[in-house]
Enzyme design. Structure first.
Site, PDB file in Angstrom:
ATOM      1  CG  ASP A 286      -1.895   1.120   1.272  1.00 14.45           C
ATOM      2  OD1 ASP A 286      -1.569   2.229   0.832  1.00 14.45           O
ATOM      3  OD2 ASP A 286      -3.019   0.886   1.746  1.00 14.45           O
TER       4      ASP A 286
ATOM      5  CG  ASP B 118      -8.319   2.301  -8.657  1.00 18.22           C
ATOM      6  OD1 ASP B 118      -8.438   1.753  -9.762  1.00 18.22           O
ATOM      7  OD2 ASP B 118      -7.483   1.949  -7.801  1.00 18.22           O
TER       8      ASP B 118
ATOM      9  CG  ASP C 122      -9.781   8.278 -17.850  1.00 19.85           C
ATOM     10  OD1 ASP C 122     -10.041   8.216 -16.632  1.00 19.85           O
ATOM     11  OD2 ASP C 122      -9.771   7.270 -18.593  1.00 19.85           O
TER      12      ASP C 122
HETATM   13  C1  LIG Z   1      -6.924   2.602 -12.461  1.00 19.78           C
HETATM   14  S1  LIG Z   1      -5.374   1.822 -12.199  1.00 19.78           S
HETATM   15  C2  LIG Z   1      -4.239   2.803 -13.157  1.00 19.78           C
HETATM   16  C3  LIG Z   1      -2.957   2.098 -13.430  1.00 19.78           C
HETATM   17  C4  LIG Z   1      -1.882   2.899 -14.202  1.00 19.78           C
HETATM   18  N1  LIG Z   1      -1.440   4.071 -13.455  1.00 19.78           N
HETATM   19  C5  LIG Z   1      -2.332   3.277 -15.576  1.00 19.78           C
HETATM   20  O1  LIG Z   1      -2.488   4.472 -15.842  1.00 19.78           O
HETATM   21  O2  LIG Z   1      -2.524   2.375 -16.393  1.00 19.78           O
HETATM   22  C6  LIG Z   1      -5.000   2.300 -10.537  1.00 19.78           C
HETATM   23  C7  LIG Z   1      -3.940   1.421  -9.897  1.00 19.78           C
HETATM   24  O3  LIG Z   1      -3.603   1.938  -8.623  1.00 19.78           O
HETATM   25  C8  LIG Z   1      -3.360   0.848  -7.753  1.00 19.78           C
HETATM   26  N2  LIG Z   1      -3.536   1.359  -6.381  1.00 19.78           N
HETATM   27  C9  LIG Z   1      -4.635   1.956  -5.867  1.00 19.78           C
HETATM   28  N3  LIG Z   1      -4.435   2.323  -4.606  1.00 19.78           N
HETATM   29  C10 LIG Z   1      -3.165   1.945  -4.282  1.00 19.78           C
HETATM   30  C11 LIG Z   1      -2.380   2.057  -3.105  1.00 19.78           C
HETATM   31  N4  LIG Z   1      -2.870   2.616  -1.995  1.00 19.78           N
HETATM   32  N5  LIG Z   1      -1.125   1.577  -3.131  1.00 19.78           N
HETATM   33  C12 LIG Z   1      -0.624   0.993  -4.252  1.00 19.78           C
HETATM   34  N6  LIG Z   1      -1.323   0.863  -5.406  1.00 19.78           N
HETATM   35  C13 LIG Z   1      -2.587   1.336  -5.418  1.00 19.78           C
HETATM   36  C14 LIG Z   1      -4.363  -0.203  -8.163  1.00 19.78           C
HETATM   37  O4  LIG Z   1      -3.966  -1.502  -7.789  1.00 19.78           O
HETATM   38  C15 LIG Z   1      -4.389  -0.026  -9.688  1.00 19.78           C
HETATM   39  O5  LIG Z   1      -3.476  -0.881 -10.324  1.00 19.78           O
END
Ligand SMILES: C[S@@+](CC[C@H](N)C(=O)[O-])C[C@H]1O[C@@H](n2cnc3c(N)ncnc32)[C@H](O)[C@@H]1O
Length: 248
Positions: free
Chosen positions: A128, A151, A187
């Site tokens: 995390d 996200d 986006d």
């Molecule tokens: C919507 S995806 C976007 C991935 C990438 N940045 C892209 O543009 O293709 C968001 C990513 O953030 C990761 N994520 C969300 N909260 C996180 C956290 N607290 N620590 C690490 N990763 C996190 C999720 O696992 C996911 O893979």
């Protein structure tokens, strides 16, 4: 299961109050999905991890010792499958990169690619990001923290799961050097507005946009086009970049 990207209920509330605790323990900004691992991803996690992987148990890092040099330092939070991070690490060999992601296939893919390309300027946490920032990265050690297409958690009841919160940006501020930047891209228009609202209220940052595009900046050339962005473009969505500089 909650899906942070496809729940399209319109956004109607603002961010959490700025006096909220620094680390909102128990609140997760991600959903861990069981995913099949490809052979390459498994190889990355098993064979490359011992060389490039880091854990919370490794404790507070001395980044000069970790990389064996002094260099600009960039952290990418939530790198997904890592396409943007790999491209940046390869095209900027004089900069050191640290990726933080909880999704195992993405971490495996990044490690496999890093090894195949012989990258030495990249390290990875499968943790995390909030915990890594708090416990492992030193204060005032980063030139840039990038957060690309986090996200969006569009449902009002899930807004507290958005990673961009007053407490998160306060933590980021402490890890950035003076003059360092927080670069976000999304986006999702309502999330872009939320980001701007959180940042306007956050002490110690200034927006780097010029008045004609503020609070957004045009996509900088150094941010590679990600899968999420390409998908959004096809659907006719816009993309918003926000870059804030730590000034205090
Ligand atoms: C919507 S995806 C976007 C991935 C990438 N940045 C892209 O543009 O293709 C968001 C990513 O953030 C990761 N994520 C969300 N909260 C996180 C956290 N607290 N620590 C690490 N990763 C996190 C999720 O696992 C996911 O893979």
């Amino acid at each position: 299961m909650n899906d942070p990207y496809h729940d399209e209920t319109p956004s109607t509330t603002g961010p959490e109050h700025p006096d909220a605790p620094l680390h909102r323990r128990g609140i997760k900004s991600y959903v861990l999905r069981a995913g099949r691992m490809t052979a390459a991803q498994t190889r990355g996690l098993e064979e490359v991890w011992p060389r490039l992987g880091l854990t919370l148990a490794d404790g507070r890092q001395d980044l000069d010792s970790l990389f064996g040099r002094q260099a600009p330092r960039v952290v990418e939070v939530g790198f997904g499958m890592g396409a943007s991070l790999i491209e940046q690490a390869e095209t900027h060999p004089d900069t050191d990169f640290i990726g933080i992601e909880v999704h195992a296939p993405g971490v495996g893919k990044l490690l496999d690619e890093a090894d195949k390309r012989g990258l030495t300027n990249l390290r990875v946490y499968r943790e995390d990001a909030l915990a890594v920032l708090e416990r492992c990265l030193p204060e005032a050690s980063l030139d840039t923290l990038q957060l690309f297409f986090p996200d969006p958690w569009p449902k009002k009841k899930h807004h507290k799961r958005r990673i961009v919160q007053p407490a998160f940006v306060a933590l980021v501020r402490t890890r950035l050097k003076l003059g360092g930047t927080l670069h976000m891209a999304t986006d999702w228009k309502a999330y872009a507005e939320w980001m701007a609202e959180v940042m306007e209220a956050a002490p110690g940052f200034v927006n780097t946009a010029t008045p004609d595009t503020a609070p957004y900046v045009p996509r900088p050339a150094f941010r590679p086009l990600t899968k999420f962005e390409a998908r959004g473009e096809k659907l006719g969505h816009g993309v918003w970049d926000l870059i804030y500089r730590r000034v205090d």
